[in-house]
Design an enzyme around this catalytic site. Structure first.
Site, short mmCIF file in Angstrom:
data_model
loop_
_atom_site.label_atom_id
_atom_site.label_comp_id
_atom_site.label_asym_id
_atom_site.label_seq_id
_atom_site.Cartn_x
_atom_site.Cartn_y
_atom_site.Cartn_z
N PRO A 15 -36.98 -43.23 69.08
CA PRO A 15 -35.55 -43.47 69.29
C PRO A 15 -34.66 -42.35 68.73
O PRO A 15 -34.90 -41.85 67.64
CB PRO A 15 -35.31 -44.78 68.53
CG PRO A 15 -36.63 -45.47 68.55
CD PRO A 15 -37.66 -44.38 68.48
N CYS A 16 -33.66 -42.03 69.51
CA CYS A 16 -32.77 -40.93 69.12
C CYS A 16 -31.43 -41.45 68.62
O CYS A 16 -30.55 -40.66 68.31
CB CYS A 16 -32.50 -40.03 70.31
SG CYS A 16 -31.50 -40.87 71.54
N ASN A 17 -31.27 -42.76 68.57
CA ASN A 17 -29.96 -43.33 68.26
C ASN A 17 -29.28 -42.65 67.08
O ASN A 17 -28.10 -42.34 67.12
CB ASN A 17 -30.08 -44.82 67.94
CG ASN A 17 -30.85 -45.59 68.97
OD1 ASN A 17 -31.75 -45.05 69.58
ND2 ASN A 17 -30.48 -46.82 69.20
#
EC number: 2.1.1.37
Length: 590
Positions: free
Chosen positions: A549-551
């Site tokens: 995840p790059c959030n």
DNA sequence: AGTACCATGAATTCTAAC
DNA sequence: GTTAGAATTCATGGTACT
């Protein structure tokens, strides 16, 4: 705007034509692990009946992970059901202490609840995994002693496990403690510190002290002239991870400049092969950390604008060969006009864009496009520069295209699918909302880019591969391999979102896959035991793919751009944990 | 100086079931 | 008509690059 899209149907991807198989009788109800014929591995009847009988969903959840009902009840009583992370932590600690007293035994089903406890994966015959492998048993026993020591010292079991896996069975307790300390530095402490000190710790990620740790404590090879470079501030890392311009990594099909050789660190050399992806423009120090965990492999930064009409700057860390790559054919259109010919008619000369920006998870609103229409339509000819500037800014920000006179619009989901290299309607149907389609697509791979990197596997595995796909999303890696013509023998796909799992499952069936697709919903549940069961079933994994995840890394995030230690992005450490487990276990299957 | 960025969360509007 | 839930709209900086 929809009417203007009809002309796009003329684009000539031909990979839909083979995908017209009837959907076979298939039961997609299981959210855990599902066999291709629809039977949940648990024996779905038993699992579901226990779910009905149980008074606690949380309790059932942990029991199905292999913890005894008694132990889970106890922990829930103590800590409540709300914080599942805390519960897991406690359970793991109990389990560690328990297993270290009888190191050769794997998780034992609670005799009182043998119908489900620990039996989720019993269909895989795993009873003799360790029985004729005394060496491994001995090592595991030693590891358990070490593990117990670390847990007793107050370290989290997960961290202790990662350290043991990373440094190997011969690492001293002192080395392990140091490793955990540094890992904690990157992950946890940051959040506890006030902003000013926080900066210092981010800097620490590339500090001299950190580098000394790498080379001395971790026993990694010192580069030549190391002593001098250490005195030389951050030049080394900064240079090593500088984003290339043009951002073509080791090469792209459409540019002439190529790098055909690289030297991989010894620890990184496969098989198994691995492929990791995340946003290129992460906060400083993030890629250094990721690279350090992934065996010091240098990231390959590539902008997908060299593969399609939209930019997508991403970093990839992999141990694949880089010679003799080949692209998917036909090469996708690489300008907006080629990709969307009908927009040409309405495109004003002062909108000088030829490529779209990064496709994101949200789109421009109808209100905005209406404002733009009103701003532009009052002028007979080109609007004044100030208006042009405003409109162009909004168009760039929201990736708007011209679909009528004075009329801009965001891309339709199927247009995004095409740009990203997916079959049209890949994310359509199955109850998914329009918004969620954008969200799933915005989080996805660009298939042509990934396929180019993975293409080297085709001649290496003519009979197909076993794939472990973590954070699968809508199946970018699976689609890429399929389009490359690499048979998928066994695919274990781990994806939290149910709609995404359904999308991959539908695609799997529509493309008439001959292999087996197993899906799971949480990477944190994929532990050594489950991997062992899977790998013994079909002989190990050839490729481990994942874009974590790059959030908390992405530039668009105003709220929680916290770096690798952020809530979602810290799942990178699970990618590493699982990859390292598979690497260590793979020796048996070679 | 200009540009881009796999986003989040509150507020608002829409939808469908009753 | 009411209402709960889903879908959509909108405002929200800051980092790191060219």
């Amino acid at each position: 705007m929809g009417g203007d899209d009809s002309g796009l149907e003329s684009d000539n991807f031909d990979w839909n034509t083979e995908d017209e198989l009837e959907i076979q009788n298939y039961n997609s109800s299981s959210s855990c692990l599902t066999l291709p014929n629809g039977d949940a591995v648990t024996g779905s009847g038993e699992a579901s009946s226990s779910a009905v009988l149980a008074n606690s969903k949380v309790l059932d959840h942990f029991v199905s992970m292999g913890f005894s009902r008694e132990m889970v009840s106890k922990v829930i009583q103590e800590y409540g059901e709300e914080n599942e992370d805390k519960l897991l932590e406690e359970l793991l600690t109990y389990k560690a202490l328990e297993s270290s007293s009888r190191p050769l035994q794997r998780i034992e089903p609670d005799p009182c609840s043998s119908e489900n406890a620990g039996s989720s994966w019993d269909d895989f015959s795993d009873t003799d995994i360790f029985s004729d492998d005394e060496e491994i048993a001995k090592t595991m026993s030693e590891n358990d002693d070490t593990l117990r020591s670390l847990v007793k010292m107050g370290y989290k079991q997960v961290e202790a496990l990662i350290a043991i896996e990373r440094l190997g069975p011969n690492a001293s307790l002192e080395e392990l403690v140091d490793f955990i300390g540094v890992a904690q530095m990157a992950k946890a402490e940051d959040a506890l510190l006030p902003p000013q000190e926080k900066l210092q710790y981010n800097d620490y990620a590339k500090s001299n002290k950190r580098r000394l740790y790498d080379y001395e404590v971790l026993g990694r090879k010192k580069p030549r002239g190391c002593e001098k470079k250490i005195l030389n501030e951050d030049d080394e890392d900064a240079e090593a991870l500088h984003l290339p311009n043009p951002m073509i990594g080791f090469g792209v099909p459409t540019e002439s400049s190529f790098i055909t050789h690289r030297r991989l660190p010894e620890d990184a050399i496969g098989p198994p092969y691995f492929y990791y992806e995340n946003v290129a423009l992460a906060p400083k120090g993030v890629w250094q950390t990721i690279s350090r965990f992934l065996y010091d492999v240098e990231p390959e930064f590539v902008d997908s604008k060299f593969f399609c009409a939209a930019a997508r700057k991403r970093g990839y860390i992999h141990n694949l060969p880089i010679q003799n790559r080949f692209p998917l054919l036909p090469l996708p259109p690489r300008t907006i006009h080629e990709a969307f010919p009908l927009t040409k008619k309405w495109w004003p000369s002062w909108d000088i864009r030829t490529k779209l920006n990064c496709l994101q998870t949200c789109i421009g609103s109808a209100k905005l496009t209406e404002r733009i229409r009103k701003a532009v339509e009052i002028y007979d000819e080109d609007p004044p520069e100030s208006v042009q500037k405003y409109v162009l800014h909004q168009c760039r920000k929201w990736n708007l295209v011209w679909v009528g006179r004075n009329k801009v619009a965001p891309l339709e989901p199927d247009e995004v699918e095409t740009l990203l290299g997916f079959p049209r309607n890949h994310t359509r149907g199955g109850g998914i909302s329009r918004t969620d389609r954008y969200k799933s697509l915005g989080n996805s791979f660009q298939v042509d880019t990934v396929a180019y990197h993975l293409s080297v596997l085709k001649e290496m595995y003519p009979n197909g591969i076993n794939l472990l796909s973590l954070f699968s999303g809508i199946g970018g890696a699976e689609v890429a391999l399929h389009r490359l013509g690499i048979p998928l023998k066994n695919v274990v796909s781990v994806e939290k979102s149910e709609v995404n799992r359904n999308i991959v499952r539908s695609w799997w069936e529509q493309t008439n896959q001959k292999g087996n697709l197993y899906d799971m919903d949480d990477v944190r549940e994929l532990d050594g035991d489950r991997l062992e069961q899977l790998m013994s079933t079909f002989g190990g994994f050839d490729l481990i793919v994942g874009g974590s995840p790059c959030n908390n890394l992405a530039g668009s995030n105003r709220v929680s751009r916290d770096g690798l230690e952020g809530k979602e992005s810290s799942l990178f450490f699970d990618y590493f944990r699982i990859l390292d487990l598979v690497k260590n276990m793979s020796a048996k299957y070679r």
